[in-house]
Design a protein around this motif. Structure first.
Motif, PDB file in Angstrom:
ATOM      1  N   GLN A 149      65.653 -40.075  81.769  1.00 13.44           N
ATOM      2  CA  GLN A 149      64.402 -39.333  81.731  1.00 13.44           C
ATOM      3  C   GLN A 149      63.571 -39.733  80.504  1.00 13.44           C
ATOM      4  O   GLN A 149      62.349 -39.763  80.556  1.00 13.44           O
ATOM      5  CB  GLN A 149      64.767 -37.848  81.682  1.00 13.44           C
ATOM      6  CG  GLN A 149      63.595 -36.906  81.664  1.00 13.44           C
ATOM      7  CD  GLN A 149      64.055 -35.493  81.329  1.00 13.44           C
ATOM      8  OE1 GLN A 149      65.250 -35.203  81.328  1.00 13.44           O
ATOM      9  NE2 GLN A 149      63.105 -34.627  81.043  1.00 13.44           N
ATOM     10  N   PHE A 150      64.264 -40.035  79.399  1.00 12.15           N
ATOM     11  CA  PHE A 150      63.553 -40.416  78.179  1.00 12.15           C
ATOM     12  C   PHE A 150      63.479 -41.921  77.995  1.00 12.15           C
ATOM     13  O   PHE A 150      62.660 -42.417  77.237  1.00 12.15           O
ATOM     14  CB  PHE A 150      64.226 -39.772  76.954  1.00 12.15           C
ATOM     15  CG  PHE A 150      64.218 -38.273  77.007  1.00 12.15           C
ATOM     16  CD1 PHE A 150      63.025 -37.581  77.198  1.00 12.15           C
ATOM     17  CD2 PHE A 150      65.389 -37.551  76.873  1.00 12.15           C
ATOM     18  CE1 PHE A 150      63.001 -36.193  77.263  1.00 12.15           C
ATOM     19  CE2 PHE A 150      65.375 -36.163  76.929  1.00 12.15           C
ATOM     20  CZ  PHE A 150      64.180 -35.486  77.129  1.00 12.15           C
ATOM     21  N   ALA A 166      62.752 -44.410  80.204  1.00  9.34           N
ATOM     22  CA  ALA A 166      61.573 -45.064  80.778  1.00  9.34           C
ATOM     23  C   ALA A 166      60.324 -44.819  79.922  1.00  9.34           C
ATOM     24  O   ALA A 166      59.607 -45.774  79.615  1.00  9.34           O
ATOM     25  CB  ALA A 166      61.361 -44.607  82.225  1.00  9.34           C
ATOM     26  N   PRO A 167      60.070 -43.562  79.490  1.00 12.68           N
ATOM     27  CA  PRO A 167      58.925 -43.369  78.594  1.00 12.68           C
ATOM     28  C   PRO A 167      59.050 -44.169  77.303  1.00 12.68           C
ATOM     29  O   PRO A 167      58.068 -44.758  76.835  1.00 12.68           O
ATOM     30  CB  PRO A 167      58.942 -41.862  78.305  1.00 12.68           C
ATOM     31  CG  PRO A 167      59.627 -41.260  79.470  1.00 12.68           C
ATOM     32  CD  PRO A 167      60.649 -42.269  79.912  1.00 12.68           C
ATOM     33  N   LEU A 168      60.268 -44.212  76.736  1.00 16.79           N
ATOM     34  CA  LEU A 168      60.462 -44.947  75.485  1.00 16.79           C
ATOM     35  C   LEU A 168      60.231 -46.445  75.700  1.00 16.79           C
ATOM     36  O   LEU A 168      59.509 -47.090  74.931  1.00 16.79           O
ATOM     37  CB  LEU A 168      61.872 -44.701  74.937  1.00 16.79           C
ATOM     38  CG  LEU A 168      62.186 -45.396  73.623  1.00 16.79           C
ATOM     39  CD1 LEU A 168      61.293 -44.875  72.503  1.00 16.79           C
ATOM     40  CD2 LEU A 168      63.662 -45.223  73.251  1.00 16.79           C
ATOM     41  N   ALA A 169      60.813 -46.996  76.773  1.00 22.00           N
ATOM     42  CA  ALA A 169      60.640 -48.431  77.062  1.00 22.00           C
ATOM     43  C   ALA A 169      59.172 -48.738  77.326  1.00 22.00           C
ATOM     44  O   ALA A 169      58.638 -49.749  76.849  1.00 22.00           O
ATOM     45  CB  ALA A 169      61.509 -48.828  78.256  1.00 22.00           C
TER      46      ALA A 169
END
Lengths: 139, 141
Positions: free
Chosen positions: B4-5, B7-10
């Motif tokens: 969940q985190f 993809a946003p981080l990448a």
């Protein structure tokens, strides 16, 4: 080479927006809904991006010139004035109304949603109106 | 939870890397609202801007095509709200000289106080707007 470099940068930026979830208005509005059922996921987008720029921009600016252009072209404004604050306040309001800021709005055009097209067309109309007003004030 | 985190981080890292490369190679700030407005208003030396914007749209398509991820669902709010939001965003980014990318990703990267003020302001009014739509009016999207 400069134009090709810009194309590659744009591709990375657009892929990053789609991968991160910024092109999904439900996620963006869920992220802004801190007093409701808050979805903190998108904090990692800005966090990750700024972690990279905060370190690497300093290194890049040690160079005299960019690789494919004659000089760096950086914003010179430093003032924190009424225009900056009112503009930013308006922008945030529009962002919270629908869930798109300019980049994700443009990238999301490929999904073919009518709302996104309306958002983007209106956004350019708003830019045009504000520019006319600014020009009128300057002259 | 990790995914969940992740993809946003990448995605955020990829966006940051794009901004760094644009500065290093082209010498420009990756501020989307500024690039888009200069492109349509016919600024000088515009080829790089149009190609960046082409990439911005194509990059999203490329991601969904390669990863097989379906496009997100459309915002259930109708096009009139979308148009109103777009108008306010367009006026705001011109007056404020930047949006999430120019002031947020790039301005904060330059440790600019002006951009910090802008980012804090648009985050705050974005949160207030969603609060009013969802918890005061009870409707919204």
């Amino acid at each position: 080479m400069k134009a090709l470099a810009a194309l590659v940068c744009g591709l990375m930026f657009g892929a990053g927006l789609a991968l991160s979830g910024m092109t999904d208005t439900a996620k963006v509005l869920g992220f802004l809904d801190i007093f409701g059922d808050w979805m903190p996921d998108l904090a990692f987008v800005m966090g990750g991006a700024v972690a990279v720029t905060a370190i690497a921009f300093t290194l890049v600016l040690r160079r005299r010139t960019p690789i494919f252009a004659q000089a760096f072209s950086l914003p010179q404004a430093r003032a924190i004035d009424g225009r900056l604050m009112i503009g930013s306040a308006l922008f945030g309001t529009g962002w919270g109304l629908y869930g798109y800021c300019p980049g994700p709005g443009l990238t999301a055009l490929i999904y073919g949603h009518t709302g996104t097209l309306a958002f983007v067309v209106s956004m350019f109309a708003g830019m045009w109106l504000a520019s006319r007003w600014l020009q009128g004030r300057a002259s | 939870m990790v995914n969940q985190f992740l993809a946003p981080l990448a995605g955020g890292l990829l966006i940051g890397l794009s901004a760094v490369m644009l500065l290093l190679l082209v010498g420009r700030i990756a501020g989307i609202s500024g690039i888009a407005w200069s492109a349509v208003s016919g600024a000088a030396d515009n080829a790089w801007r149009w190609l960046f914007l082409l990439g911005l749209i194509g990059g999203g398509a490329l991601y969904h095509w390669i990863s097989g991820t379906p496009a997100p669902a459309p915002n259930p709010a109708g096009w009139p709200l979308a148009a109103a939001a777009g108008l306010v965003v367009g006026i705001g980014v011109r007056l404020g000289n930047g949006c999430t990318s120019g002031h947020g990703v790039c301005g904060l990267g330059f440790h600019s106080l002006r951009s910090l003020a802008a980012t804090a302001t648009f985050m705050t009014t974005g949160i207030i707007t969603v609060f009013i739509l969802r918890h005061v009016l009870g409707g919204g999207s």
